[in-house]
Design an enzyme around this catalytic site. Structure first.
Site, short mmCIF file in Angstrom:
data_model
loop_
_atom_site.label_atom_id
_atom_site.label_comp_id
_atom_site.label_asym_id
_atom_site.label_seq_id
_atom_site.Cartn_x
_atom_site.Cartn_y
_atom_site.Cartn_z
N ASP A 64 0.55 -0.78 0.29
CA ASP A 64 -0.02 0.16 -0.25
C ASP A 64 0.98 1.58 -0.13
OD1 ASP A 64 0.87 0.27 2.81
OD2 ASP A 64 -0.55 -1.35 3.22
N HIS A 68 1.45 -8.85 -3.77
CA HIS A 68 0.73 -8.39 -3.54
C HIS A 68 1.02 -6.68 -3.44
CE1 HIS A 68 -3.28 -6.63 -1.04
NE2 HIS A 68 -2.21 -5.71 -0.41
N ASP A 85 0.17 -18.22 -4.73
CA ASP A 85 0.51 -17.10 -5.87
C ASP A 85 -0.74 -16.01 -5.95
OD1 ASP A 85 2.50 -14.96 -6.71
OD2 ASP A 85 2.33 -16.11 -8.17
N GLU A 137 2.57 -10.21 0.39
CA GLU A 137 3.13 -8.88 0.38
C GLU A 137 4.06 -8.93 0.73
OE1 GLU A 137 1.03 -5.10 1.82
OE2 GLU A 137 0.50 -6.94 2.88
#
Length: 619
Positions: A167, A514, A562, A571
């Site tokens: 993020d 991610h 995956d 992540e």
């Protein structure tokens, strides 16, 4: 008639009267035995014996060299030959020097070195703000250039720093731990970084984080009352459609929603960890005196704030409590106090870090399931290893010896718990140690343990100690290195899946990390908050390879999915990759060994100063 005289040699000297005439002597010259028996020199011989035709012949010439007389002709020839030989040798040497040499190529780098170079690239991909030209991640660009300035409650620049994971939130707590860990690895293994050409890279990485931390509080003041703990918002309430860094899936370069700034006024754990980060960085940059002193001043201010304003930074149900909840701040006091002492040499910090009551509050005297697990939340194990270094190399003695001996013994016990012959932690069938007891995202704890094990083995070797005891059994230091080596080799591909968990290393690695920036193509199209969802949901591999990212890891059955949306597998985080870099540099290269002295560059001598000389004697 004869006459007698005194012979100078002791006998009589007889002088006979010679009655022969001059003509008789001339005629009998050829028969004169005395004349014939006398040795003539070369010049006399040549004059006397020369024939009629020899008088006009040229005489030979000679050179007197002091202890030797040689023919001039031979001397000239010899000198000429020597000069010619010297000129020829010089010509040959010049030609040989001009010919390009084919040096033997250096040996190829080992697997850990190759992985290290890639792992450092992850931090380039996580940079926020205005990126340097040499960032070398083509799909990244400038981002979040209004951080802090757009928040009416702050109104100052908080541009820079690192995004935490996939993020765009900047969490200071795990980021500070990451910078402390990276600085620790540089202080110990700067020669290894330099040998592989990455010392400048890792120093730039640390400086990028340290410069940002100096923006998050009043670093020029001696006393502060607040610290920025977070930029951006991650929590999403059920059913909420408010744009934030978790609800939206978009490239950081395209973010256009508000990014709030969260400050804290009582956050001992956060402030002490940030102080540790700046203190450790000040040792890394000790060659830049002005910058190092700036970092030390900021660390001093932060640690003072941490001690005076007690409280957990993640209290009160904030974003931090949901993502990086801190269980206590006592371990940060031991950890931060240790680094403050090493950066300043001020013994008051060492007195604090070795205070028995502080050690008790930090959990040094009781076990528990997470005892010995080094992480962004629990720094006690790292502090114990760091203080064991102090005891091994400096042995400060009273009044620190008792608690330092305790920390040293507990470090030995923790190292024993890492070994497969003990049952402190389970292992998967593939051999991965389960430091988080089978829960998700295990690799961040594994790499930290591998770093500490490698580092402690190097400490023992530098102290001429061949091993350590686990109960009655003695284990050589190579046992620790084998543990660290096998764990990192598992991460790099020696596992049941034959898969590397570090992106870009090997041929088989996660393709659907991610990560917002890696999953959205840089094609000139601005994908809004929901516009990027299609890239989150697609099963196609990421268009951008985030080189060096270590993903969260497999489950306790060595399985891995995956899948981009499943962050528990795919992540990558800042703190996890910092531990990976530290473990890789500790294991890389042919030789072992740490830099024994740099860590103590600010520490004064550990013995009392001599008394002043006595006054001059007066009668």
């Amino acid at each position: 008639m004869s006459m007698y005289g005194r012979d100078p040699w002791g006998g009589p000297l007889e002088i006979c009267h010679d009655s022969a005439t001059d003509d008789d002597r001339s005629r009998n010259l050829d028969l004169d035995r005395g004349a014939l028996s006398r040795t003539l020199d070369e010049t006399q011989q040549s004059w006397l014996l020369a024939g009629p035709g020899d008088q006009g012949r040229k005489k030979k010439k000679y050179v007197d060299l002091g202890c030797l007389v040689v023919s001039r002709k031979h001397f000239v020839w010899t000198v000429g030959v020597l000069l010619a030989a010297g000129m020829f040798a010089g010509l040959v040497a010049g030609i040989a020097k001009a010919i390009p040499r084919h040096h033997r190529p250096p040996p190829p780098p080992d697997d850990f070195t190759v992985a290290l170079r890639k792992a450092l690239m992850f931090f380039n991909a996580q940079k926020s703000g205005k990126l340097p030209k040499h960032n070398n991640v083509p799909w990244r660009g400038n981002s979040c250039l209004k951080d802090g300035l757009s928040d009416p409650a702050v109104r100052r620049s908080l541009v820079g720093g690192y995004f935490d994971a996939g993020d765009a939130v900047k969490f200071n707590f795990p980021a500070a731990f990451s910078m402390t860990l990276l600085s620790w690895s540089v202080i110990e293994y700067s020669a290894k970084y330099e040998a592989v050409g990455e010392l400048g890279h890792i120093r730039d990485t640390i400086k990028w984080g340290a410069d940002y931390f100096l923006k998050t509080f009043n670093s020029t003041a001696d006393t502060i009352d607040r610290v920025v703990m977070q930029v951006g918002s991650g929590a999403t309430s059920p059913g909420s459609t408010q744009p934030n860094d978790h609800y939206c899936w978009m490239r950081p370069e395209d973010i256009d929603y508000p990014r709030p700034v969260v400050e804290c006024h009582a956050c001992s754990d956060l402030a002490a960890e940030m102080a540790a980060a700046l203190a450790a960085a000040s040792i890394v940059f000790k060659d830049n005196k002005a910058y190092s002193q700036k970092l030390v001043h900021g660390a001093t201010t932060l640690f003072k704030f941490a001690r005076q304003n007690r409280g957990r930074y993640s209290a009160g149900g904030s974003d931090a409590a949901k993502f990086y909840n801190s269980t206590s701040y006592w371990d940060e006091f031991v950890w931060g106090g240790s680094w403050m002492y090493l950066a300043t040499g001020n013994s008051s910090y060492l007195q604090l870090a070795t205070h028995p009551k502080l050690a008790k509050h930090a959990g040094a005297y009781w076990g528990g399931p997470d005892y010995g697990v080094f992480s962004w939340d629990n720094k006690l194990t790292g502090a114990q290893v760091l203080l064991s270094r102090l005891r091994l190399f400096l042995s400060p003695g009273y009044p620190y010896e008792e608690i330092l001996r305790t920390f040293h013994n507990q470090t030995s016990i923790i190292m024993c718990s890492y070994l497969p012959m003990f049952n402190s932690f389970n292992r998967t069938k593939g051999g991965l140690i389960q430091l988080n007891h089978g829960k998700a995202q295990p690799l961040q704890y594994v790499v930290n343990a591998a770093f500490l094990a490698s580092l402690y083995s190097d400490y023992l070797e530098a102290a001429d100690t061949p091993g350590w005891y686990c109960g009655p059994h003695f284990y050589p230091i190579e046992t620790l290195r084998n543990f660290a080596r096998t764990q990192i080799e598992y991460i790099l591909g020696k596992n049941p899946l034959k898969m590397s968990f570090v992106v870009g290393y090997g041929k088989h690695y996660p393709k659907r990390v991610h990560h917002r920036g890696a999953s959205i193509p840089k094609n000139g199209v601005h994908y809004g908050c929901k516009g990027g969802w299609k890239w989150r949901e697609t099963k196609k591999p990421n268009p951008n390879i985030i080189v060096g990212a270590m993903v969260a890891g497999p489950d306790h059955h060595d399985g891995f999915k995956d899948v981009r949306r499943n962050y528990n597998y795919t992540e990558a985080t800042l703190a996890g990759n910092a531990g990976l870099v530290a473990a890789l540099v500790a294991l890389s290269g042919e030789g072992h060994g740490v830099d024994k002295n740099t860590m103590f560059s600010a520490v004064p001598p550990m013995f009392p100063s001599p008394p002043p000389p006595p006054a001059p004697w007066k009668p």
